[in-house]
Each structure stands twice: as structure tokens, then as C-alpha cells.
Scaffold this motif. Structure first.
Motif, PDB file in Angstrom:
ATOM      1  N   ARG A   5       1.100  -1.195   0.375  1.00  0.00           N
ATOM      2  CA  ARG A   5       0.046  -0.363  -0.146  1.00  0.00           C
ATOM      3  C   ARG A   5       0.712   1.019  -0.224  1.00  0.00           C
ATOM      4  NH1 ARG A   5      -5.200   1.719  -1.757  1.00  0.00           N
ATOM      5  NH2 ARG A   5      -6.274   2.871   0.023  1.00  0.00           N
ATOM      6  N   ILE A   6       0.407   2.158  -1.184  1.00  0.00           N
ATOM      7  CA  ILE A   6       1.763   3.427  -1.443  1.00  0.00           C
ATOM      8  C   ILE A   6       0.937   4.804   0.027  1.00  0.00           C
ATOM      9  CG2 ILE A   6       2.844   4.639  -2.708  1.00  0.00           C
ATOM     10  CD1 ILE A   6       2.867   2.736  -4.424  1.00  0.00           C
ATOM     11  N   TYR A   8       0.924   8.117  -0.509  1.00  0.00           N
ATOM     12  CA  TYR A   8       1.802   9.507  -0.843  1.00  0.00           C
ATOM     13  C   TYR A   8       1.173  10.628  -0.393  1.00  0.00           C
ATOM     14  CZ  TYR A   8      -0.779  10.300  -4.867  1.00  0.00           C
ATOM     15  OH  TYR A   8      -1.323  10.300  -5.984  1.00  0.00           O
ATOM     16  N   LYS A  18       3.914  12.406  -8.653  1.00  0.00           N
ATOM     17  CA  LYS A  18       3.191  11.778  -9.055  1.00  0.00           C
ATOM     18  C   LYS A  18       2.348  11.354 -10.240  1.00  0.00           C
ATOM     19  CE  LYS A  18       0.403  15.763  -7.627  1.00  0.00           C
ATOM     20  NZ  LYS A  18      -0.441  17.222  -8.062  1.00  0.00           N
ATOM     21  N   ILE A  21       4.140   7.569 -10.893  1.00  0.00           N
ATOM     22  CA  ILE A  21       3.222   6.342  -9.762  1.00  0.00           C
ATOM     23  C   ILE A  21       2.964   5.764 -10.662  1.00  0.00           C
ATOM     24  CG2 ILE A  21       0.826   6.301  -8.813  1.00  0.00           C
ATOM     25  CD1 ILE A  21       0.654   8.160  -7.627  1.00  0.00           C
ATOM     26  N   LEU A  25       4.166   1.880  -9.254  1.00  0.00           N
ATOM     27  CA  LEU A  25       3.655   0.515  -9.451  1.00  0.00           C
ATOM     28  C   LEU A  25       3.915  -0.710 -10.186  1.00  0.00           C
ATOM     29  CD1 LEU A  25       0.185   2.649  -9.826  1.00  0.00           C
ATOM     30  CD2 LEU A  25       0.785   0.715  -7.474  1.00  0.00           C
ATOM     31  N   SER A  36      -1.281  -0.796  -4.600  1.00  0.00           N
ATOM     32  CA  SER A  36      -2.300   0.398  -4.914  1.00  0.00           C
ATOM     33  C   SER A  36      -1.516   1.676  -3.773  1.00  0.00           C
ATOM     34  CB  SER A  36      -3.260   0.244  -3.977  1.00  0.00           C
ATOM     35  OG  SER A  36      -3.798  -0.620  -3.055  1.00  0.00           O
ATOM     36  N   CYS A  37      -2.794   2.514  -3.964  1.00  0.00           N
ATOM     37  CA  CYS A  37      -2.549   4.088  -3.733  1.00  0.00           C
ATOM     38  C   CYS A  37      -3.297   4.556  -2.816  1.00  0.00           C
ATOM     39  CB  CYS A  37      -2.014   4.796  -5.064  1.00  0.00           C
ATOM     40  SG  CYS A  37      -0.316   4.963  -5.331  1.00  0.00           S
ATOM     41  N   HIS A  38      -2.787   5.379  -2.113  1.00  0.00           N
ATOM     42  CA  HIS A  38      -3.326   5.860  -1.088  1.00  0.00           C
ATOM     43  C   HIS A  38      -3.237   7.877  -1.508  1.00  0.00           C
ATOM     44  CE1 HIS A  38      -6.598   7.519   1.466  1.00  0.00           C
ATOM     45  NE2 HIS A  38      -5.821   8.695   2.114  1.00  0.00           N
ATOM     46  N   ALA A  39      -3.726   8.518  -1.875  1.00  0.00           N
ATOM     47  CA  ALA A  39      -3.153  10.162  -2.213  1.00  0.00           C
ATOM     48  C   ALA A  39      -3.644  10.389  -0.409  1.00  0.00           C
ATOM     49  CB  ALA A  39      -3.317  10.444  -3.486  1.00  0.00           C
TER      50      ALA A  39
END
Ligand SMILES: Nc1ncnc2c1ncn2[C@@H]1O[C@H](COP(=O)(O)OP(=O)(O)OP(=O)(O)O)[C@@H](O)[C@H]1O
Length: 304
Positions: A5-6, A8, A18, A21, A25, A36-39
Motif C-alpha cells: 500500500r503506497i 503518498y 505523481k 506513480i 506501481l 495500490s495507492c492512497h493519496a
């Protein structure tokens, strides 16, 4: 398949992350991670995002941002029963934690280190109910870091701290404090105290020259009351690490520290306002496993 889990901060530093990304990934997917990413959406959001990653039992959490973002992610992971391994992609204005662990500022190179998979356990600091990764402290001088407006900080980086510091110098005065450390006691007037986990903080690369990231001990620095000229001399000496034998400085290490004052003394934790004394500090021994370039880590900090 392992899961990453990213978390950022899209507002970190020069907003570089950005653009990378898709590449990040892909590198993780190729290495066998479902990623997966969470901003983050606001201050504090990374704490919750990290707690959710704990609940969902991610194998690794990657914090992409500056020290502020890493601090929040660590606050979400600390003292949880299950703690994912931590990866760091330093894209902030200040990246002291990454620097102490030799994690490069180049995004692709930082991901390569995570993909390679070497980790070391790292100590985390606890101050009352919050956690820190770099440094905590108190006294008039430590108040300057959060008085620097964040815009100015982004524009000028470290320079903003120094400018603000110079402006504040004439108003710096000692505070009456008592500091109990592993059974010993300092009582008296001091300009500031610093409790560090790593060896380099805020541009002072040699603040705690012999500190180890996983020995279970904080570096404790107390700068006793001095006049302005002496004060400037000691701070200047600290740039080259020559403060540690100074008669105005107590430089030692401890696992537990208690600080109190008869005055209203503000605390600073990883560069942010951390409330008022009294405060209790505890070093959480080898609390998180962090991905590092293992060949750049000192042998004594490697743990097999
Ligand atoms: N979407 C957002 N909008 C505004 N602030 C945010 C957002 N997400 C996170 N933040 C806050 O931004 C702070 C600074 O972030 P970070 O440390 O990653 O970047 P930085 O550019 O290095 O800043 P600093 O110089 O303060 O370390 C974090 O402590 C966090 O609380």
C-alpha cells in the motif's frame, strides 16, 4: 501474492511523485506485489490510511513524502499488534529519516531498494501518546521550526529555518527544566534539550555522531544556559559535530526520559508543535522493519 500500500502526499516537496506513480506501481507488480495507492487529502490523513493498511494486513506500507508524511504513517503503524514493513520514498522538503537510512532521493532508486527487499529494524520514539522518527525537543530554539510558514519552507527548504533562527536569536533565553534520564537527573536552566533517534537533523549532519538507529537508545543533548555569544558558538560547533565535548553541553544516551518545567515549555516533535511539558519519552526498540540499501548501512546497524 504479497500486497503493498503506497501512502503518498500529493502536496509534498515539489510534487514530483505523481508523475512517477505508473512506474512505481509497475516496478512493484513486476517484483510480485499487488500494489495500490492512497493519496492523502489533508494533514493527519496518512495516520488513518496507515491504520487501515494494518487492519487489512498489507505486507508493506510505502510512505512517499517528506518527514511529515513518514511521521504520520509511523503514527498509524506504531504499537499495533501487526505492523507491515515500511518502505520510504523521500520526496519531501525535509527527508532526514531517509537520509539517516541512506535511502536515495531518486524515486526509482528508492523503489528499487524496496523491491530488493533488505530491511533493518529501526527504533521509534514515543512522546506521551505520539510517535516520532527523528527528533523531539523543547526550549525556545525548538519553537522556531514550526513558526516557519510552510510555503516559505517549500520555496527555500532548509534556508528558511536558518533565516527564522537568526531573526529569533536575540529573543532566545534559557528555560528552567528538570530532565530525568535512565535514573540520572539534570536540574537547572537550559537553552534547549533534544532527543534524537538518528544522527542528522535539520541540516545538522553530526548532531548525534555516534547514534545508532536500532540500539534502543535516544541521543540526549542538553544545551545549558549560556549567553548569546556562547550560544552562537555552540550551535556553530554543532554543524561540524564539535559540540559534543563542549562544557555547555550534556551529550549522552538514554532509553527513557522524563522532562518537566516550572515554566510553560513548548515541545517540538519531528518539527511540529507537540504540546506542553510534562513529557515522557520512551524508545521503542527495533519497532519497525524498514527497507534500506543494506550495503550502505553500518555493520553494527544491520541485524540478521
Ligand atoms: N492533501 C494534503 N493537503 C495539505 N497538506 C497535506 C495533505 N496531505 C498531507 N498533508 C500534510 O503535509 C505535511 C507535510 O508533508 P511532507 O512532510 O510530506 O512534505 P514536505 O514538503 O517535506 O513538508 P515538510 O517540509 O513539512 O516536511 C504533512 O505533515 C501532512 O500533514
Amino acid at each position: 501474492m504479497k500486497r503493498a500500500r503506497i501512502i503518498y502526499n500529493p502536496t509534498s516537496g515539489r510534487e514530483l511523485f505523481k508523475k512517477h506513480i505508473a512506474n512505481v506501481l509497475q516496478k512493484l507488480e513486476v517484483a510480485g506485489y499487488e500494489a495500490s495507492c492512497h493519496a492523502t487529502t489533508a494533514a493527519g490523513d496518512a495516520i488513518n490510511a496507515a491504520k487501515i493498511a494494518v487492519e487489512r494486513k498489507y505486507d508493506i506500507v510505502i510512505a512517499a513524502g517528506g518527514d511529515g508524511t513518514i511521521n504520520e504513517v509511523v503514527n498509524g503503524l506504531a504499537e499495533q499488534e501487526y505492523r507491515p514493513k515500511l518502505g520510504v520514498i523521500p520526496v519531501g522538503t525535509t527527508n532526514d529519516f531517509a537520509r539517516a537510512l541512506h535511502i536515495p532521493r531518486d524515486i526509482e532508486a528508492a523503489v528499487d531498494i524496496i523491491v530488493k527487499g533488505d530491511t533493518i529494524p529501526v527504533d521509534i520514539g514515543k512522546m506521551n501518546d505520539s510517535y516520532f522518527i527523528n527528533i523531539a525537543g523543547g526550549g525556545r530554539l525548538t519553537e522556531l521550526t514550526y513558526e516557519v510558514p510552510s510555503k516559505l519552507k517549500t520555496m527555500l527548504g532548509q534556508l528558511a529555518y536558518y533565516m527564522k533562527g537568526i531573526e529569533m536569536l536575540p529573543s532566545i533565553r534559557a528555560t528552567e527544566m528538570s530532565i530525568e534520564y535512565d535514573g540520572k537527573l539534570f536540574e537547572g536552566e537550559a537553552m534547549l534539550f533534544l532527543i534524537g533517534l538518528t544522527n542528522s537533523v535539520g541540516g545538522f549532519e553530526k548532531l548525534a555522531p555516534d547514534s545508532s538507529v536500532n540500539d534502543g537508545l535516544f541521543s540526549l543533548i542538553i544545551l545549558k544556559k549560556t549567553n548569546l555569544a556562547e550560544f552562537i558558538r555552540v550551535v556553530t560547533a554543532a554543524i561540524t559535530g564539535n559540540h559534543i565535548n563542549d562544557p555547555n553541553v550534556i551529550y549522552t544516551s538514554a532509553n527513557r526520559i522524563k522532562v518537566n518545567s516550572t515554566e510553560k515549555m513548548q515541545l517540538n516533535i519531528d518539527g511540529e508543535f507537540g504540546g506542553l511539558v510534562p513529557a515522557e519519552f520512551e524508545n521503542l526498540y527495533r519497532h519497525l522493519d524498514v527497507f534500506v540499501p543494506i550495503d550502505r548501512i553500518r555493520p553494527e546497524d544491520r541485524v540478521d
